[in-house]
Design a protein around this motif. Structure first.
Motif, PDB file in Angstrom:
ATOM      1  N   LYS A 199       5.349  -0.433  19.784  1.00  0.00           N
ATOM      2  CA  LYS A 199       5.554   0.295  18.532  1.00  0.00           C
ATOM      3  C   LYS A 199       4.423   0.010  17.543  1.00  0.00           C
ATOM      4  O   LYS A 199       3.656  -0.942  17.716  1.00  0.00           O
ATOM      5  N   PRO A 200       4.318   0.835  16.506  1.00  0.00           N
ATOM      6  CA  PRO A 200       3.318   0.580  15.469  1.00  0.00           C
ATOM      7  C   PRO A 200       3.586  -0.734  14.753  1.00  0.00           C
ATOM      8  O   PRO A 200       4.726  -1.194  14.664  1.00  0.00           O
ATOM      9  N   ALA A 201       2.519  -1.337  14.232  1.00  0.00           N
ATOM     10  CA  ALA A 201       2.632  -2.567  13.446  1.00  0.00           C
ATOM     11  C   ALA A 201       2.213  -2.275  11.999  1.00  0.00           C
ATOM     12  O   ALA A 201       1.996  -1.122  11.611  1.00  0.00           O
ATOM     13  N   VAL A 202       2.085  -3.331  11.210  1.00  0.00           N
ATOM     14  CA  VAL A 202       1.969  -3.194   9.759  1.00  0.00           C
ATOM     15  C   VAL A 202       0.806  -2.316   9.314  1.00  0.00           C
ATOM     16  O   VAL A 202       0.934  -1.535   8.367  1.00  0.00           O
ATOM     17  N   PHE A 203      -0.347  -2.410   9.960  1.00  0.00           N
ATOM     18  CA  PHE A 203      -1.519  -1.654   9.521  1.00  0.00           C
ATOM     19  C   PHE A 203      -1.794  -0.431  10.399  1.00  0.00           C
ATOM     20  O   PHE A 203      -2.927   0.055  10.476  1.00  0.00           O
ATOM     21  N   TYR A 204      -0.752   0.098  11.016  1.00  0.00           N
ATOM     22  CA  TYR A 204      -0.920   1.265  11.883  1.00  0.00           C
ATOM     23  C   TYR A 204      -1.523   2.453  11.129  1.00  0.00           C
ATOM     24  O   TYR A 204      -2.349   3.186  11.650  1.00  0.00           O
ATOM     25  N   THR A 257      -8.046  -4.046  10.333  1.00  0.00           N
ATOM     26  CA  THR A 257      -7.248  -3.950  11.547  1.00  0.00           C
ATOM     27  C   THR A 257      -8.105  -3.351  12.656  1.00  0.00           C
ATOM     28  O   THR A 257      -9.282  -3.064  12.455  1.00  0.00           O
ATOM     29  N   CYS A 258      -7.531  -3.184  13.833  1.00  0.00           N
ATOM     30  CA  CYS A 258      -8.265  -2.599  14.948  1.00  0.00           C
ATOM     31  C   CYS A 258      -8.340  -1.085  14.810  1.00  0.00           C
ATOM     32  O   CYS A 258      -7.488  -0.452  14.182  1.00  0.00           O
ATOM     33  N   GLY A 259      -9.375  -0.500  15.405  1.00  0.00           N
ATOM     34  CA  GLY A 259      -9.535   0.943  15.377  1.00  0.00           C
ATOM     35  C   GLY A 259     -10.322   1.416  16.585  1.00  0.00           C
ATOM     36  O   GLY A 259     -10.580   0.652  17.512  1.00  0.00           O
ATOM     37  N   GLY A 260     -10.723   2.674  16.539  1.00  0.00           N
ATOM     38  CA  GLY A 260     -11.425   3.230  17.692  1.00  0.00           C
ATOM     39  C   GLY A 260     -10.451   3.496  18.823  1.00  0.00           C
ATOM     40  O   GLY A 260      -9.319   3.918  18.611  1.00  0.00           O
ATOM     41  N   THR A 261     -10.864   3.215  20.041  1.00  0.00           N
ATOM     42  CA  THR A 261     -10.013   3.400  21.212  1.00  0.00           C
ATOM     43  C   THR A 261      -9.786   2.055  21.894  1.00  0.00           C
ATOM     44  O   THR A 261     -10.566   1.121  21.726  1.00  0.00           O
ATOM     45  N   TYR A 262      -8.714   2.004  22.668  1.00  0.00           N
ATOM     46  CA  TYR A 262      -8.425   0.770  23.396  1.00  0.00           C
ATOM     47  C   TYR A 262      -9.136   0.791  24.742  1.00  0.00           C
ATOM     48  O   TYR A 262      -8.917   1.681  25.565  1.00  0.00           O
ATOM     49  N   ASP A 263     -10.029  -0.166  24.950  1.00  0.00           N
ATOM     50  CA  ASP A 263     -10.792  -0.286  26.188  1.00  0.00           C
ATOM     51  C   ASP A 263      -9.992  -1.155  27.157  1.00  0.00           C
ATOM     52  O   ASP A 263      -9.925  -2.378  26.999  1.00  0.00           O
ATOM     53  N   LYS A 264      -9.396  -0.533  28.164  1.00  0.00           N
ATOM     54  CA  LYS A 264      -8.546  -1.282  29.093  1.00  0.00           C
ATOM     55  C   LYS A 264      -9.341  -2.299  29.899  1.00  0.00           C
ATOM     56  O   LYS A 264      -8.831  -3.379  30.214  1.00  0.00           O
ATOM     57  N   ALA A 265     -10.578  -1.959  30.239  1.00  0.00           N
ATOM     58  CA  ALA A 265     -11.393  -2.887  31.021  1.00  0.00           C
ATOM     59  C   ALA A 265     -11.739  -4.131  30.213  1.00  0.00           C
ATOM     60  O   ALA A 265     -11.651  -5.250  30.700  1.00  0.00           O
ATOM     61  N   VAL A 284       0.896  -1.167   0.000  1.00  0.00           N
ATOM     62  CA  VAL A 284       0.000   0.000   0.000  1.00  0.00           C
ATOM     63  C   VAL A 284       0.928   1.209   0.000  1.00  0.00           C
ATOM     64  O   VAL A 284       1.296   1.727   1.061  1.00  0.00           O
ATOM     65  N   PRO A 285       1.365   1.669  -1.176  1.00  0.00           N
ATOM     66  CA  PRO A 285       2.411   2.703  -1.239  1.00  0.00           C
ATOM     67  C   PRO A 285       2.085   3.978  -0.487  1.00  0.00           C
ATOM     68  O   PRO A 285       2.971   4.599   0.112  1.00  0.00           O
ATOM     69  N   SER A 286       0.828   4.391  -0.484  1.00  0.00           N
ATOM     70  CA  SER A 286       0.463   5.671   0.126  1.00  0.00           C
ATOM     71  C   SER A 286       0.690   5.711   1.628  1.00  0.00           C
ATOM     72  O   SER A 286       0.856   6.790   2.207  1.00  0.00           O
ATOM     73  N   ILE A 287       0.694   4.557   2.281  1.00  0.00           N
ATOM     74  CA  ILE A 287       0.916   4.528   3.731  1.00  0.00           C
ATOM     75  C   ILE A 287       2.188   3.756   4.092  1.00  0.00           C
ATOM     76  O   ILE A 287       2.409   3.406   5.248  1.00  0.00           O
ATOM     77  N   GLY A 288       3.014   3.489   3.085  1.00  0.00           N
ATOM     78  CA  GLY A 288       4.320   2.891   3.337  1.00  0.00           C
ATOM     79  C   GLY A 288       4.313   1.421   3.708  1.00  0.00           C
ATOM     80  O   GLY A 288       5.240   0.935   4.356  1.00  0.00           O
TER      81      GLY A 288
END
Length: 219
Positions: free
Chosen positions: A125-130, A186-194, A68-72
């Motif tokens: 650190k960020p992963a492939v689909f960050y 991939t995952c999105g939104g916010t990370y729910d710690k609970a 995906v060239p646009s996002i490296g």
């Protein structure tokens, strides 16, 4: 999709989140097509942009790399099956730069909707689909295939689907009958710690608009 920000770890997503993906895979087996567009979601959409015509589907061939060239992104692709709980296996946690392809479904470039999944981050650190959520309609996704061909897809929309209202029919169903399509998830939104999970999924939808030959491949 995260490597797991809790000490529990061990899975790309919780069982509830992965069951959403499995539901989508079951629906593929039911030959669901003709999903209305635009889809309900929170982000993106072609917004009137004129996108290229679809290319005829290619013969089946295994994916080896996705760019995906646009996002490296330039990442190796590995096939993934289902685990003992009936959920799709994530890419290995020790390989956050790898993309997993659902090998029980469509091979990218062939008719139908192929699914690829990847981590969004690790504990450090960020992963492939960050950067997946920053992709835009009209940008390209290229899949290098085992037969030496390169399937070129054009992104038609980028959506964020809340887990609580996730509609597998709309997300995974083939939008146009007979067309070769691709979903990057991939995952999105916010990370729910609970709950120890992300609250949403980022889904990039693309369709085949070109085909080429990998450099150095004999024709």
């Amino acid at each position: 999709m995260s490597e797991g920000k809790s000490s529990g770890g061990g899975r790309l997503l919780t069982f509830a989140a992965w069951s959403v993906l499995v539901l989508g895979l079951w629906l593929w087996g039911r030959q669901i097509t003709g999903v209305p567009a635009p889809l309900a979601g929170q982000a993106g959409g072609a917004g009137g942009q004129v996108l290229p015509a679809a290319h005829a589907p290619l013969a089946a061939a295994l994916p080896q790399r996705v760019d995906v060239p646009s996002i490296g992104v330039q990442a190796p692709v590995i096939p993934r099956g289902l685990d003992a709980d009936g959920a799709i296996e994530p890419p290995p946690y020790g390989s956050p730069g790898t993309v997993g392809w659902w090998s029980g479904g469509v091979q990218p470039g062939a008719a139908g909707a192929a699914l690829m999944v990847g981590h969004v981050d690790t504990k450090s650190k960020p992963a492939v689909f960050y950067g997946l959520s920053s992709a835009q309609p009209g940008e390209k996704v290229r899949v290098v295939r085992a037969d030496g061909s390169v399937a070129e897809f054009t992104i038609e929309d980028v959506r964020v689907y809340e887990r609580a209202a996730f509609d597998a029919h709309k997300v995974y169903g083939q939008r146009v009958r007979g067309r070769a399509e691709l979903r990057l998830v991939t995952c999105g939104g916010t990370y729910d710690k609970a709950a120890k999970e992300y609250t949403a999924n980022v889904v990039v939808s693309a369709y085949l608009t070109g085909a080429g030959v990998r450099p150095g491949t004999a024709v």
